[in-house]
Design an enzyme around this catalytic site. Sequence first.
Site, PDB file in Angstrom:
ATOM      1  N   ASP A  14       1.181  -0.951   0.021  1.00 51.50           N
ATOM      2  CA  ASP A  14       0.411   0.213   0.347  1.00 51.50           C
ATOM      3  C   ASP A  14       0.569   1.120  -0.227  1.00 51.50           C
ATOM      4  O   ASP A  14       2.393   0.667   0.329  1.00 51.50           O
ATOM      5  CB  ASP A  14      -1.172  -0.680   0.891  1.00 51.50           C
ATOM      6  CG  ASP A  14      -1.668   1.010   1.643  1.00 51.50           C
ATOM      7  OD1 ASP A  14      -2.038   1.423   0.827  1.00 51.50           O
ATOM      8  OD2 ASP A  14      -1.635   2.074   2.263  1.00 51.50           O
ATOM      9  N   ASP A  51      -0.046   5.413   1.359  1.00 52.21           N
ATOM     10  CA  ASP A  51      -0.222   6.117   2.036  1.00 52.21           C
ATOM     11  C   ASP A  51      -0.206   5.202   3.512  1.00 52.21           C
ATOM     12  O   ASP A  51      -1.011   4.862   3.695  1.00 52.21           O
ATOM     13  CB  ASP A  51      -1.312   7.131   1.874  1.00 52.21           C
ATOM     14  CG  ASP A  51      -0.397   7.552   1.039  1.00 52.21           C
ATOM     15  OD1 ASP A  51      -0.477   8.722   1.103  1.00 52.21           O
ATOM     16  OD2 ASP A  51      -2.161   7.452  -0.049  1.00 52.21           O
ATOM     17  N   ASP A  91      -1.294  -0.164   5.781  1.00 53.70           N
ATOM     18  CA  ASP A  91      -2.205   0.201   6.762  1.00 53.70           C
ATOM     19  C   ASP A  91      -4.454   0.772   6.753  1.00 53.70           C
ATOM     20  O   ASP A  91      -4.520   1.482   8.479  1.00 53.70           O
ATOM     21  CB  ASP A  91      -1.808   1.418   7.053  1.00 53.70           C
ATOM     22  CG  ASP A  91      -2.155   2.800   6.502  1.00 53.70           C
ATOM     23  OD1 ASP A  91      -1.885   1.852   5.239  1.00 53.70           O
ATOM     24  OD2 ASP A  91      -1.983   4.084   6.556  1.00 53.70           O
TER      25      ASP A  91
HETATM   26  O1  LIG Z   1      -4.252   3.005  -0.012  1.00 53.31           O
HETATM   27  P1  LIG Z   1      -3.638   4.225   0.020  1.00 53.31           P
HETATM   28  O2  LIG Z   1      -2.608   4.215  -1.071  1.00 53.31           O
HETATM   29  O3  LIG Z   1      -3.012   4.061   1.387  1.00 53.31           O
HETATM   30  O4  LIG Z   1      -4.515   5.675  -0.096  1.00 53.31           O
HETATM   31  C1  LIG Z   1      -5.871   6.114   0.806  1.00 53.31           C
HETATM   32  C2  LIG Z   1      -5.723   7.334   1.021  1.00 53.31           C
HETATM   33  O5  LIG Z   1      -4.478   7.925   1.050  1.00 53.31           O
HETATM   34  C3  LIG Z   1      -4.395   9.632   0.849  1.00 53.31           C
HETATM   35  O6  LIG Z   1      -4.885  10.265   2.086  1.00 53.31           O
HETATM   36  C4  LIG Z   1      -4.851   9.662   3.644  1.00 53.31           C
HETATM   37  O7  LIG Z   1      -2.917  10.254   3.535  1.00 53.31           O
HETATM   38  C5  LIG Z   1      -3.098  11.177   3.256  1.00 53.31           C
HETATM   39  C6  LIG Z   1      -1.307  11.957   2.827  1.00 53.31           C
HETATM   40  O8  LIG Z   1      -0.540  11.702   4.152  1.00 53.31           O
HETATM   41  C7  LIG Z   1      -3.801  12.219   3.818  1.00 53.31           C
HETATM   42  O9  LIG Z   1      -3.475  13.623   4.206  1.00 53.31           O
HETATM   43  C8  LIG Z   1      -4.546  11.983   4.198  1.00 53.31           C
HETATM   44  O10 LIG Z   1      -5.966  12.251   5.637  1.00 53.31           O
HETATM   45  C9  LIG Z   1      -5.098  10.009   4.601  1.00 53.31           C
HETATM   46  O11 LIG Z   1      -6.274   9.715   4.543  1.00 53.31           O
HETATM   47  C10 LIG Z   1      -4.878   9.952  -1.038  1.00 53.31           C
HETATM   48  O12 LIG Z   1      -4.859  11.005  -0.386  1.00 53.31           O
HETATM   49  C11 LIG Z   1      -6.411   9.182  -0.853  1.00 53.31           C
HETATM   50  O13 LIG Z   1      -6.743   9.903  -2.549  1.00 53.31           O
HETATM   51  C12 LIG Z   1      -6.242   8.099  -0.284  1.00 53.31           C
HETATM   52  O14 LIG Z   1      -7.431   7.303  -1.109  1.00 53.31           O
END
Ligand SMILES: O=P(O)(O)OC[C@H]1O[C@H](O[C@H]2O[C@H](CO)[C@@H](O)[C@H](O)[C@H]2O)[C@H](O)[C@@H](O)[C@@H]1O
Length: 379
Positions: free
Chosen positions: A127, A129, A320
């Site tokens: 994954d 983020d 995560d």
């Molecule tokens: O599947 P992932 O790669 O984990 O993506 C899930 C979402 O991740 C991002 O948002 C998350 O991370 C951001 C940066 O650290 C944070 O600001 C936010 O609060 C988190 O939810 C991304 O911006 C989303 O579009 C994804 O869906």
Amino acid sequence: MTRQNMVMQEQPTLTIAAAAAITESPSPFFRPPLRATGAAATYARHKKLLSRTDLGGGGGGGARRATSWIESMKASSPSQLSPAAAPVLATHGEDYDGWVKRHPSALHNFDELMAASKGKQIVMFLDYDGTLSPIVDDPDRAYMSDEMREAVRDAASLFPTAIVSGRCREKVSSFVKLSELYYAGSHGMDIKGPNDGPKHTKAKAKAVLFQPASEFLPMVDEVYKSLVESTKSIPGSRVENNKFCISVHFRCVDEKKWSLLAERVRTVLKDYPKLRLTHGRKVLEIRPTIKWDKGKALEFLLQSLGFDDCNDVLPLYIGDDRTDEDAFKVLRDRGQGYGILVSKIAKETSASFSLREPAEVLEFLCRLVEWKQFRADGK
Ligand SMILES: O=P(O)(O)OC[C@H]1O[C@H](O[C@H]2O[C@H](CO)[C@@H](O)[C@H](O)[C@H]2O)[C@H](O)[C@@H](O)[C@@H]1O
């Protein structure tokens, strides 16, 4: 899924259903989920909330649904837990210690994990983020470190490696900057193989491009524009177009405004019953109602790599988020490979192992590379 939904340069030979039907004996590390013991009733209530992440589309619902949205927004944001639940879910509390016994550290159990890979091809799923990059306020600045990039590059030179993200594929690949990987963006709804063609595959090389939700593109675009318009007056809110899905971020929104934001999103979604809403880390995620998720993407990729219907593969999935649970569950149900949850707090999960934070993911990847190189040297 219709044939038109598939945009593939070459189609894998077996169906996803066939891949899902594979059964294997459970791994030596398989741990059935523990029954709640002395945990407080509060914890049970929160577990219920946390598992209630798919709240359907915008059709119907009224006040009750609005309330459940807010509850879920709070429940998926650990710092917002009520004081009663906090000790149970806290990082340093007794209950975290109990949880980590059920989901032991992948680092502390590294040797056992590698022993289970004997005679098997490891396939890495990562994954983005919160796994490869730390969570930050600004989604456009969620950079991974050069060290982490190096570790992923080294791992990908030894094992087939895929990034599976909720983000739009182009965006996540512009962060990762490694063309040799597989990328599954938009929660697995946009899958593409390496630019130079795949390596490490059992099957004959196949170039893969798979977009099962392509017919939703115009709708997602339309909803994105409506959401930008309807939420622009809420300070700190942010709408991200992830191509086949949309993220509405509330990390920087004052909690007092959460219900207003939820209401605005709900009003837009009311007219789109073919879209559904799930919760991530301080984010509302809107996506097509098709039966496709990170778990299906994992199965699709294993199949594309020629590892369906065989015992000699060990998929490792590190993630995560709630959306990663679909992939953890697939691995559990197949009795094949391991899910590794990145979390500093106790969370309901189908993952077998845990790592606390991206820094530990880096350590794990480095150890994996070292271990493989050591073996390749015949030592
Ligand atoms: O599947 P992932 O790669 O984990 O993506 C899930 C979402 O991740 C991002 O948002 C998350 O991370 C951001 C940066 O650290 C944070 O600001 C936010 O609060 C988190 O939810 C991304 O911006 C989303 O579009 C994804 O869906």
